[in-house]
Design a protein around this motif. Structure first.
Motif, mmCIF file in Angstrom:
data_model
loop_
_atom_site.group_PDB
_atom_site.id
_atom_site.type_symbol
_atom_site.label_atom_id
_atom_site.label_comp_id
_atom_site.label_asym_id
_atom_site.label_seq_id
_atom_site.Cartn_x
_atom_site.Cartn_y
_atom_site.Cartn_z
ATOM 1 N N LYS A 71 1.548 -11.694 -4.685
ATOM 2 C CA LYS A 71 0.925 -10.541 -4.878
ATOM 3 C C LYS A 71 -0.474 -10.563 -4.290
ATOM 4 O O LYS A 71 -1.032 -11.613 -4.520
ATOM 5 N N ARG A 72 -0.848 -9.494 -3.757
ATOM 6 C CA ARG A 72 -2.149 -9.379 -3.365
ATOM 7 C C ARG A 72 -2.522 -7.865 -3.403
ATOM 8 O O ARG A 72 -2.244 -6.942 -2.816
ATOM 9 N N LEU A 73 -3.724 -7.910 -4.566
ATOM 10 C CA LEU A 73 -3.900 -6.412 -4.884
ATOM 11 C C LEU A 73 -5.396 -6.353 -5.028
ATOM 12 O O LEU A 73 -6.184 -7.523 -5.465
ATOM 13 N N LYS A 74 -6.181 -5.402 -4.716
ATOM 14 C CA LYS A 74 -7.549 -5.212 -5.090
ATOM 15 C C LYS A 74 -7.880 -5.260 -6.870
ATOM 16 O O LYS A 74 -8.976 -5.686 -7.131
ATOM 17 N N THR A 79 3.211 -4.621 -10.749
ATOM 18 C CA THR A 79 3.939 -4.104 -10.059
ATOM 19 C C THR A 79 5.201 -4.532 -10.055
ATOM 20 O O THR A 79 5.327 -5.843 -10.382
ATOM 21 N N GLN A 170 -6.229 -5.967 3.902
ATOM 22 C CA GLN A 170 -6.919 -4.910 3.156
ATOM 23 C C GLN A 170 -5.661 -4.227 2.561
ATOM 24 O O GLN A 170 -5.827 -3.338 1.643
ATOM 25 N N ASP A 172 -2.775 -3.544 -0.066
ATOM 26 C CA ASP A 172 -2.411 -3.977 -1.283
ATOM 27 C C ASP A 172 -0.725 -4.127 -1.180
ATOM 28 O O ASP A 172 0.054 -3.401 -0.368
ATOM 29 N N HIS A 173 -0.410 -5.203 -1.918
ATOM 30 C CA HIS A 173 1.123 -5.275 -1.886
ATOM 31 C C HIS A 173 1.586 -6.320 -3.327
ATOM 32 O O HIS A 173 0.781 -7.203 -3.677
ATOM 33 N N GLU A 414 4.047 -0.375 0.044
ATOM 34 C CA GLU A 414 2.949 0.287 -0.228
ATOM 35 C C GLU A 414 3.408 0.982 -1.714
ATOM 36 O O GLU A 414 2.369 1.097 -2.630
ATOM 37 N N ALA A 417 3.543 -0.999 -4.566
ATOM 38 C CA ALA A 417 2.379 -1.665 -4.891
ATOM 39 C C ALA A 417 1.317 -0.524 -5.830
ATOM 40 O O ALA A 417 0.456 -1.022 -6.415
#
Length: 418
Positions: A71-74, A79, A170, A172-173, A414, A417
């Motif tokens: 997972k890569r989220l700001k 999710t 940049q 998100d997923h 997307e 996410a």
């Protein structure tokens, strides 16, 4: 979206490299995978997944490639974990296992010469669907094999999107699981070999149908059957009252089936029983069958009818040994749909709307890996590759449609996410 990323170019490069690896499955083989080429492709893909930043990449003993994109989220939030499943094998339809592709740039319309030496031509009159792709780049085979978009277009799709995510940090997923499986074309064998203790997803997708806009979350319930008959041999000069001919019993059995419920006489959601093999000698015979129905009740009724037919034959031929074996192969995806999980289907239509794709919702007269996976409680709908004419030497892949399929994959990531 990164406007500098060329989805069509990246997809084309990957797809053309994958189809160069011969990976026909072999229905007569008992082991999984059924062909060495699938191992070759699996190793290439595993290495590529690692290069793309996936973790826990491995190939299990049955040639299933598994990898996880973390997972890569700001902002940290829960999710759904989403999976994509694509199959390594291409179908064996008695054509060459080696695929030699060619790209038609800016297709001008009309017939396409696939193979000048052999005089193989893809005729527009026979394939009027070509008219929709005038001006687009199209990939075809040289006419001696299928193209292999089923399912290497799906693999190229997933790999292209993973490359996009790598180059665009940049975006998100959530957590994404990838499974590349063998031997889908010969009974969804590979989907049964996924390590589900590691493929822990909330839902999954396959990309394993044809033209732009196709969506499938209804498939057949499918089974196979074998009727075994052992007769009694006797010399013709003294055969009366003694000889029991297994071939004649086979004929009686086949004549008990409804000719209106065969593949050549059914369409849409109509099911069928297909006698697709008969081997016999003077002692023994074996009949092989496929049983298909979208309705679970209809499917079970067909199996019950076959058992009753065998029971009647036993009464008619008491000296013969007659038995039937029935095996469930896969189930209808739709039977796994409920209010709690149908969001993954709704997300396909959201993606289509955002990308201005007209949906074509089909009850598939067949099955996908998702048919088996959904029966395990992991709903796995299916959407288009963009190709036409799967399982035929006339198979072709319009690149604009392939790009749209990639964009659907990205939109689904997307959406999850959010």
């Amino acid at each position: 979206m990164d406007s500098n990323f060329n989805f069509k170019k990246v997809f084309e490069e990957k797809f053309l490299s994958y189809i160069k690896i011969s990976s026909q499955s072999n229905a007569s083989a008992k082991e999984v995978p059924s062909s060495q080429g699938q191992w070759t492709l699996a190793k290439v893909l595993a290495a590529e997944l690692e290069d793309l930043g996936l973790e826990d990449v491995y190939i299990n003993n049955f040639c299933v490639v598994h990898g996880v994109l973390k997972k890569r989220l700001k902002t940290d939030r829960d999710t759904p974990v989403v999976g994509w499943v694509c199959h390594l094998d291409t179908v064996d339809v008695s054509q060459s296992p080696d695929i030699k592709a060619k790209v038609i740039r800016s297709y001008p319309g009309g017939d396409i010469v696939q193979n000048e030496d052999l005089g193989i031509i893809l005729k527009e009159a026979d394939h009027p669907e070509l008219k929709a792709y005038v001006g687009q780049d199209i990939i075809i085979s040289d006419g001696t094999s299928v193209l292999g978009a089923d399912n290497k277009a799906a693999i190229a799709n997933v790999m292209t999107v993973l490359q996009y995510l790598k180059e665009n940090p940049q975006v998100d997923h959530g957590e994404i699981h990838i499974a590349f499986v063998p031997d889908e074309e010969i009974g969804l064998r590979g989907a049964r070999k996924i390590d589900y203790d590691k493929f822990k997803v909330d839902y999954a997708y396959t990309i394993d149908c044809c033209q732009l806009g196709e969506v499938v979350y209804e498939t057949f319930n499918a089974g196979s059957g074998r009727v075994h008959i052992k007769g009694v041999s006797a010399h013709p000069m003294s055969a009366k009252g003694k000889l029991v001919n297994p071939l004649m019993i086979s004929n009686d059995f086949i004549n008990m089936l409804d000719r209106n419920q065969t593949p050549e006489n059914t369409e849409g959601r109509e099911g069928y029983i297909w006698v697709n093999g008969l081997n016999s000698n003077v002692i023994e015979a074996e009949i092989s069958l496929n049983i298909r129905d979208h309705s679970k009740i209809g499917y079970e009724n067909k199996k019950a009818y076959l058992r009753q037919a065998v029971d009647l034959l036993k009464l008619k031929y008491p000296k013969a040994e007659i038995s039937i074996e029935l095996e469930d192969v896969y189930a209808n995806i739709y039977d796994a749909v409920n209010d709690d999980n149908r969001e993954c289907i709704d997300n396909i239509y959201k993606a289509f709307e955002e990308l201005d794709i007209e949906p074509i919702t089909l009850p598939m007269r067949g099955g996908t890996d998702g048919s088996f996976i959904s029966s395990l409680g992991i709903l796995t709908p299916n959407y288009f590759t963009g190709a036409h004419n799967f399982h035929a030497t006339s198979e072709f892949l319009p690149m604009d449609s392939a790009e749209k399929s990639c964009l659907v994959t990205l939109k689904l990531i997307e959406e999850a996410a959010k």
